[in-house]
Design a protein around this motif. Structure first.
Motif, PDB file in Angstrom:
ATOM      1  N   CYS A 406       0.832  -1.199   0.000  1.00  0.00           N
ATOM      2  CA  CYS A 406       0.000   0.000   0.000  1.00  0.00           C
ATOM      3  C   CYS A 406       0.862   1.243   0.000  1.00  0.00           C
ATOM      4  O   CYS A 406       1.424   1.626   1.037  1.00  0.00           O
ATOM      5  CB  CYS A 406      -0.916   0.016   1.214  1.00  0.00           C
ATOM      6  N   ASP A 415      -5.305  -0.945  -8.163  1.00  0.00           N
ATOM      7  CA  ASP A 415      -5.478  -1.800  -6.982  1.00  0.00           C
ATOM      8  C   ASP A 415      -6.068  -3.117  -7.452  1.00  0.00           C
ATOM      9  O   ASP A 415      -7.278  -3.307  -7.464  1.00  0.00           O
ATOM     10  CB  ASP A 415      -6.406  -1.082  -5.991  1.00  0.00           C
ATOM     11  N   ASP A 422      -5.915  -0.717   0.338  1.00  0.00           N
ATOM     12  CA  ASP A 422      -5.835   0.353  -0.648  1.00  0.00           C
ATOM     13  C   ASP A 422      -4.396   0.386  -1.160  1.00  0.00           C
ATOM     14  O   ASP A 422      -3.573   1.182  -0.721  1.00  0.00           O
ATOM     15  CB  ASP A 422      -6.216   1.680  -0.002  1.00  0.00           C
ATOM     16  N   CYS A 425      -3.098   3.705  -2.609  1.00  0.00           N
ATOM     17  CA  CYS A 425      -3.315   4.892  -1.770  1.00  0.00           C
ATOM     18  C   CYS A 425      -4.179   5.941  -2.473  1.00  0.00           C
ATOM     19  O   CYS A 425      -3.898   7.157  -2.386  1.00  0.00           O
ATOM     20  CB  CYS A 425      -1.968   5.500  -1.341  1.00  0.00           C
ATOM     21  N   LEU A 428      -9.434   4.004  -2.464  1.00  0.00           N
ATOM     22  CA  LEU A 428     -10.312   2.911  -2.869  1.00  0.00           C
ATOM     23  C   LEU A 428      -9.621   1.584  -2.642  1.00  0.00           C
ATOM     24  O   LEU A 428      -8.384   1.486  -2.731  1.00  0.00           O
ATOM     25  CB  LEU A 428     -10.668   3.066  -4.352  1.00  0.00           C
ATOM     26  N   ILE A 429     -10.439   0.566  -2.338  1.00  0.00           N
ATOM     27  CA  ILE A 429      -9.885  -0.749  -2.040  1.00  0.00           C
ATOM     28  C   ILE A 429     -10.310  -1.732  -3.131  1.00  0.00           C
ATOM     29  O   ILE A 429     -11.507  -1.855  -3.435  1.00  0.00           O
ATOM     30  CB  ILE A 429     -10.359  -1.246  -0.671  1.00  0.00           C
ATOM     31  N   GLU A 431     -10.220  -1.705  -6.204  1.00  0.00           N
ATOM     32  CA  GLU A 431     -11.122  -1.170  -7.215  1.00  0.00           C
ATOM     33  C   GLU A 431     -10.805  -1.710  -8.616  1.00  0.00           C
ATOM     34  O   GLU A 431     -11.601  -1.614  -9.531  1.00  0.00           O
ATOM     35  CB  GLU A 431     -11.065   0.365  -7.228  1.00  0.00           C
TER      36      GLU A 431
END
Length: 605
Positions: A406, A415, A422, A425, A428-429, A431
């Motif tokens: 991350c 990501d 995330d 950075c 969003l996780i 995504e």
């Protein structure tokens, strides 16, 4: 004829005896040719009284030798010496006691003129003494002058030099024969008496107390030492004087030869040397000076000089911890501690250990707990040395310092690791998703030759996105899932990644290596990897016995470090009874995952 000769012989004999012929005259040997003469002295035996000694005969002179030399019946007549008895051994003998002999008998002398042979002070011409005797044997008694006697009032054995003598042979009470006493009223005064300091002429030499007085020195400051210029001789100490001189300052009782030299710029002990120039200086009054070789105003406590005045190159301070001219000028208690590995201010603390550190010289370090090379700007330390787990500020921020992948600007297709983090950075996780066929298996070593290793080759078919493999796994048949958690692996776009099993086989124990080129020989490191260990490789990818099927899968977990949920993105399955290739030959698959030539299965994702 015969009677005539006889008559001549008789006449001759008579002449020899009675005619008074010269002593020692010899007879005509012609006349005695018929006579006996044993000693050959010319005298026949019947006339010679000792015909065995040629020196004894009627014609020999008489000598003093206890022999009748001239045969006249007498011995030593007229040739002896008269000696006189000398009982008092004064060299003169008693005329009444004699001995006529050839040699001087013991106790006798040749002169017999002693008038009293019982006294050795009586003999001819002896000095006349006033003793009632005729000392000189001249018939007169005490004919010389009588003795002169002088009064001795002080009974010191010496008579009064100024008194008239009294003549007498006999001693008089209170008188002596000497008249050299200079003071007959003082028993301590007489010739040769040792002079003492008593204001008397003890030895009668006309001087009083010469050589025995004491020199006293004027002592105005009463310090026990006087002025050499003010002296007087006396038997007892006069007031205001001292027995010892040498005082160089009579106005200061602290200055004299007995005083200690101290640091005050004064010749305290009057030896003409002052302070440091005086070898007898009391160094307890001096100062200790310290070498200042680096001229920073601080001295070296180990290099000292004790002196009244400050020597060149020294200071009174002793707190310098580095006095070396090369390294010491900027190291002393007056300096500021800075980050340089040196105890700049000499307080025994260096850099971070010194609370006085000038932190403007330190570095600000930021936490990198996940060791991903990206810093957490919210957690920092300002120190000289890099703390463990900290790095300098990175160009990209780390939004989760507990997540290795991350960080801002993560390479790859956003990501896409499906790990619940995330990664890039961006807030969003997970995504991004991996497109179908992005990661496929292109080659696998199923049954390696003896001493080689098993391996799997991956290809990222994407032309634009790198795929990070954090949290990805490999599964071979029923083997346990293994996560490559030891490093952050990434398959760059349009590139390959090769992973091989360590000794022990088939990724068991999560031992793996990687290479970033397809078909690379496994004899050296690739992208951060090392050579595979082929010493003891187990063969776990052997073709199974039908109806079992060999399956090799690659996928990733939804959460890093867990396997509760997983997604398989590519797999190969092989169900033939025979391996399509010989042992030690890899199964090279087409980049088309749907190729059926080797019964591989590559379902789309």
């Amino acid at each position: 004829m015969r009677p005539h000769i006889l008559t001549l012989l008789l006449l001759s004999a008579c002449l020899g005896r009675n005619s008074g012929k010269e002593v020692g005259a010899q007879l005509d040997t012609g006349e005695l040719e018929n006579e006996v003469d044993a000693d050959g002295d010319g005298w026949p035996a019947d006339e010679d009284c000792d015909d065995s000694n040629p020196n004894v005969n009627p014609g020999s002179p008489e000598t003093c030798n206890n022999i009748d030399d001239d045969c006249d019946g007498e011995t030593d007549e007229g040739v002896t010496t008269t000696f006189y008895a000398d009982l008092d051994v004064d060299g003169y003998g008693d005329a009444e006691v004699t001995a006529d002999t050839c040699d001087q008998p013991t106790g006798y002398v040749p002169t017999g003129t002693d008038c009293d042979d019982t006294r050795d002070d009586v003999y001819p011409n002896a000095p006349e003494l006033c003793d009632g005797l005729d000392n000189g044997c001249d018939g007169d008694i005490d004919e010389e002058d009588t003795l002169s006697w002088y009064p001795d009032a002080d009974a010191d054995g010496f008579g009064d030099i100024s008194a008239d003598p009294t003549e007498s042979c006999e001693g008089l009470s209170g008188y002596v024969l000497d008249n050299t006493d200079c003071d007959d009223d003082e028993a301590a005064s007489f010739p040769d008496n040792p002079e003492v300091c008593d204001e008397l002429d003890n030895d009668c030499d006309g001087l009083v107390d010469e050589g025995v007085t004491t020199t006293w020195y004027t002592d105005a400051d009463a310090d026990g030492y006087g002025d050499d210029l003010g002296q007087e001789e006396a038997c007892s100490q006069p007031s205001g004087t001292a027995e010892v001189g040498g005082d160089c300052n009579e106005s200061d009782s602290d200055i004299n030869p007995g005083a200690a030299e101290i640091c005050n710029g004064i010749d305290d002990d009057c030896d003409n040397d002052i302070d440091d120039d005086d070898s007898s200086l009391d160094t307890s009054t001096a100062s200790t000076w310290y070498a200042d070789d680096d001229t920073d105003g601080y001295g070296d406590a180990a290099d000292t000089t004790t002196a009244c005045d400050q020597p060149s190159g020294t200071v009174s301070d002793a707190t310098d911890c580095d006095d070396d001219p090369l390294t010491g000028p900027s190291v002393n208690p007056g300096e500021t501690e800075i980050c340089n590995g040196t105890d700049d201010d000499c307080d025994t603390y260096t850099d971070n250990d010194d609370s006085d550190l000038d932190t403007s010289t330190a570095t600000t370090w930021y936490a990198d707990s996940d060791s991903d090379g990206y810093s957490d700007s919210a957690t920092s330390q300002t120190t000289c040395d890099q703390p463990s787990g900290y790095i300098e500020a990175s160009s990209s921020a780390d939004c989760d310092d507990g997540c290795y992948s991350c960080r801002e600007g993560t390479s790859g297709a956003g990501d896409n690791n499906r790990n619940g983090a995330d990664d890039d950075c961006d807030g969003l996780i997970d995504e991004d998703s991996v497109a179908a066929g992005d990661i496929i298996i292109t080659e696998v070593m199923v049954e390696p030759a003896s001493g080689e290793v098993q391996w799997v080759e991956l290809l990222n078919t994407s032309t634009s996105s790198d795929v990070a493999l954090d949290g990805w796994y490999f599964e071979v048949g029923s083997d346990a899932v293994c996560f490559p958690v030891d490093a952050a692996l990434s398959v760059t776009a349009t590139d390959y990644l090769v992973l091989c099993a360590e000794s022990g086989g088939a990724f068991s124990g999560c031992d793996y290596y990687w290479f970033d080129s397809p078909h690379e020989a496994f004899d050296g490191p690739g992208l951060g990897g090392t050579a595979c260990d082929v010493a003891n490789t187990s063969i776990d990818l052997e073709p199974p016995t039908p109806p079992n099927t060999l399956t090799v899968s690659v996928g990733f977990d939804d959460w890093n470090g867990t396997s509760s949920t997983s997604t398989e993105i590519d797999a190969i399955a092989y169900a033939d009874t025979d391996c399509p290739y010989d042992e030690g030959v890899s199964m090279e698959l087409s980049t088309n995952a749907d190729s059926s030539t080797t019964d591989q299965l590559a379902p789309a994702y």
